[in-house]
Design a protein around this motif. Structure first.
Motif, PDB file in Angstrom:
ATOM      1  N   ILE A  16       0.843  -1.195   0.000  1.00  0.00           N
ATOM      2  CA  ILE A  16       0.000   0.000   0.000  1.00  0.00           C
ATOM      3  C   ILE A  16       0.881   1.248   0.000  1.00  0.00           C
ATOM      4  O   ILE A  16       1.912   1.285   0.649  1.00  0.00           O
ATOM      5  CB  ILE A  16      -0.976   0.032   1.198  1.00  0.00           C
ATOM      6  CG1 ILE A  16      -0.249  -0.213   2.526  1.00  0.00           C
ATOM      7  CG2 ILE A  16      -2.103  -0.975   1.004  1.00  0.00           C
ATOM      8  CD1 ILE A  16      -1.114  -0.091   3.771  1.00  0.00           C
ATOM      9  N   ASP A  17       0.450   2.239  -0.767  1.00  0.00           N
ATOM     10  CA  ASP A  17       1.095   3.545  -0.745  1.00  0.00           C
ATOM     11  C   ASP A  17       0.441   4.340   0.379  1.00  0.00           C
ATOM     12  O   ASP A  17      -0.794   4.389   0.473  1.00  0.00           O
ATOM     13  CB  ASP A  17       0.883   4.263  -2.080  1.00  0.00           C
ATOM     14  CG  ASP A  17       1.519   3.515  -3.253  1.00  0.00           C
ATOM     15  OD1 ASP A  17       2.500   2.779  -3.024  1.00  0.00           O
ATOM     16  OD2 ASP A  17       1.036   3.680  -4.383  1.00  0.00           O
ATOM     17  N   LEU A  18       1.240   4.946   1.233  1.00  0.00           N
ATOM     18  CA  LEU A  18       0.717   5.744   2.336  1.00  0.00           C
ATOM     19  C   LEU A  18       1.191   7.180   2.187  1.00  0.00           C
ATOM     20  O   LEU A  18       2.383   7.425   1.974  1.00  0.00           O
ATOM     21  CB  LEU A  18       1.164   5.169   3.683  1.00  0.00           C
ATOM     22  CG  LEU A  18       0.649   3.762   4.005  1.00  0.00           C
ATOM     23  CD1 LEU A  18       1.228   3.268   5.326  1.00  0.00           C
ATOM     24  CD2 LEU A  18      -0.875   3.739   4.047  1.00  0.00           C
TER      25      LEU A  18
ATOM     26  N   ALA B 136       0.007  10.483   6.740  1.00  0.00           N
ATOM     27  CA  ALA B 136      -0.228   9.220   7.463  1.00  0.00           C
ATOM     28  C   ALA B 136       1.066   8.765   8.132  1.00  0.00           C
ATOM     29  O   ALA B 136       1.048   8.277   9.266  1.00  0.00           O
ATOM     30  CB  ALA B 136      -0.764   8.148   6.522  1.00  0.00           C
TER      31      ALA B 136
ATOM     32  N   PRO C 121       4.115   2.783  10.161  1.00  0.00           N
ATOM     33  CA  PRO C 121       3.026   3.282   9.322  1.00  0.00           C
ATOM     34  C   PRO C 121       1.999   2.217   8.927  1.00  0.00           C
ATOM     35  O   PRO C 121       0.796   2.494   8.918  1.00  0.00           O
ATOM     36  CB  PRO C 121       3.756   3.833   8.096  1.00  0.00           C
ATOM     37  CG  PRO C 121       5.091   4.243   8.634  1.00  0.00           C
ATOM     38  CD  PRO C 121       5.426   3.185   9.652  1.00  0.00           C
ATOM     39  N   ASP C 122       2.452   1.010   8.629  1.00  0.00           N
ATOM     40  CA  ASP C 122       1.484  -0.023   8.255  1.00  0.00           C
ATOM     41  C   ASP C 122       0.668  -0.484   9.464  1.00  0.00           C
ATOM     42  O   ASP C 122      -0.502  -0.820   9.336  1.00  0.00           O
ATOM     43  CB  ASP C 122       2.136  -1.194   7.519  1.00  0.00           C
ATOM     44  CG  ASP C 122       3.342  -1.767   8.227  1.00  0.00           C
ATOM     45  OD1 ASP C 122       3.716  -1.286   9.319  1.00  0.00           O
ATOM     46  OD2 ASP C 122       3.946  -2.707   7.678  1.00  0.00           O
TER      47      ASP C 122
ATOM     48  N   PHE D 203      -2.048   2.104   9.803  1.00  0.00           N
ATOM     49  CA  PHE D 203      -3.108   1.817   8.831  1.00  0.00           C
ATOM     50  C   PHE D 203      -3.983   0.653   9.309  1.00  0.00           C
ATOM     51  O   PHE D 203      -5.207   0.742   9.297  1.00  0.00           O
ATOM     52  CB  PHE D 203      -2.512   1.494   7.449  1.00  0.00           C
ATOM     53  CG  PHE D 203      -3.532   0.995   6.473  1.00  0.00           C
ATOM     54  CD1 PHE D 203      -4.343   1.884   5.792  1.00  0.00           C
ATOM     55  CD2 PHE D 203      -3.691  -0.371   6.240  1.00  0.00           C
ATOM     56  CE1 PHE D 203      -5.307   1.426   4.898  1.00  0.00           C
ATOM     57  CE2 PHE D 203      -4.649  -0.837   5.356  1.00  0.00           C
ATOM     58  CZ  PHE D 203      -5.458   0.060   4.679  1.00  0.00           C
TER      59      PHE D 203
ATOM     60  N   TYR E 230      -9.417   2.091   2.303  1.00  0.00           N
ATOM     61  CA  TYR E 230      -8.104   2.576   1.881  1.00  0.00           C
ATOM     62  C   TYR E 230      -8.243   3.900   1.128  1.00  0.00           C
ATOM     63  O   TYR E 230      -7.504   4.856   1.395  1.00  0.00           O
ATOM     64  CB  TYR E 230      -7.394   1.534   1.004  1.00  0.00           C
ATOM     65  CG  TYR E 230      -6.109   2.076   0.430  1.00  0.00           C
ATOM     66  CD1 TYR E 230      -4.957   2.148   1.199  1.00  0.00           C
ATOM     67  CD2 TYR E 230      -6.058   2.566  -0.869  1.00  0.00           C
ATOM     68  CE1 TYR E 230      -3.786   2.696   0.686  1.00  0.00           C
ATOM     69  CE2 TYR E 230      -4.899   3.120  -1.387  1.00  0.00           C
ATOM     70  CZ  TYR E 230      -3.766   3.178  -0.597  1.00  0.00           C
ATOM     71  OH  TYR E 230      -2.607   3.732  -1.117  1.00  0.00           O
TER      72      TYR E 230
ATOM     73  N   VAL F 244      -6.593   7.417   2.422  1.00  0.00           N
ATOM     74  CA  VAL F 244      -5.644   8.202   1.632  1.00  0.00           C
ATOM     75  C   VAL F 244      -6.144   9.638   1.479  1.00  0.00           C
ATOM     76  O   VAL F 244      -5.369  10.595   1.629  1.00  0.00           O
ATOM     77  CB  VAL F 244      -5.382   7.542   0.261  1.00  0.00           C
ATOM     78  CG1 VAL F 244      -4.641   8.481  -0.684  1.00  0.00           C
ATOM     79  CG2 VAL F 244      -4.601   6.247   0.440  1.00  0.00           C
TER      80      VAL F 244
ATOM     81  N   SER G  54      -4.160  12.945   2.909  1.00  0.00           N
ATOM     82  CA  SER G  54      -3.453  13.605   1.781  1.00  0.00           C
ATOM     83  C   SER G  54      -3.467  15.105   1.952  1.00  0.00           C
ATOM     84  O   SER G  54      -4.212  15.676   2.685  1.00  0.00           O
ATOM     85  CB  SER G  54      -4.096  13.235   0.460  1.00  0.00           C
ATOM     86  OG  SER G  54      -3.817  11.900   0.153  1.00  0.00           O
TER      87      SER G  54
END
Length: 135
Positions: free
Chosen positions: A57-59, A63, A74-75, A78, A127, A131, A135
């Motif tokens: 996943i792009d964070l 985040a 970070p994961d 999430f 998700y 985001v 963002s």
């Protein structure tokens, strides 16, 4: 009826049951890859020979900063947000030695296909919301 009688009657069914289970797992693997990969920012390789998917996943930077404030990977951040907001429990990839600067989660593909599809759609929607929020 002894073991001989049982074996005689059950043996022809075993290959059919095995094929049905393998076909079901293959369908779940395909479904997982398809739904995740159509969500911008989620990248899922084909699931092969496992009961788990391990999507990357792009964070967004905010985040990452929010995770740092909470002293979490970070994961993990999430995954905890996902659990708190949807009840969906996945495992952060940071516990599996992922490459530095990448983020993943691990989830099983074993739920019944109809329930798995709902779970994948909910996770993808979460998700996208996550985001936008960070963002």
């Amino acid at each position: 009826m002894g073991w001989d009688g049982l074996e005689q009657h059950s043996h022809p069914v075993i290959p059919q049951e095995k094929e049905a289970v393998l076909n079901s797992l293959a369908e779940k693997a395909r479904l997982t890859q398809e739904i995740f990969n159509r969500t911008p920012g989620i990248h899922c390789n084909p699931v092969q020979g496992a009961m788990y998917s391990f999507p990357r996943i792009d964070l967004p930077a905010r985040a990452l900063a929010a995770a740092k404030e909470k002293n979490q990977a970070p994961d993990m951040f999430f995954c905890m947000k996902l659990l708190e907001e949807t009840g969906i429990c996945v495992v952060p990839g940071s516990g599996f030695g992922q490459r530095e600067g990448t983020f993943h989660f691990r989830m099983t593909i074993l739920p019944p296909t109809d329930k798995l599809k709902i779970l994948l759609e909910k996770l993808s929607a979460f998700y996208t919301k996550f985001v936008k929020e960070f963002s």
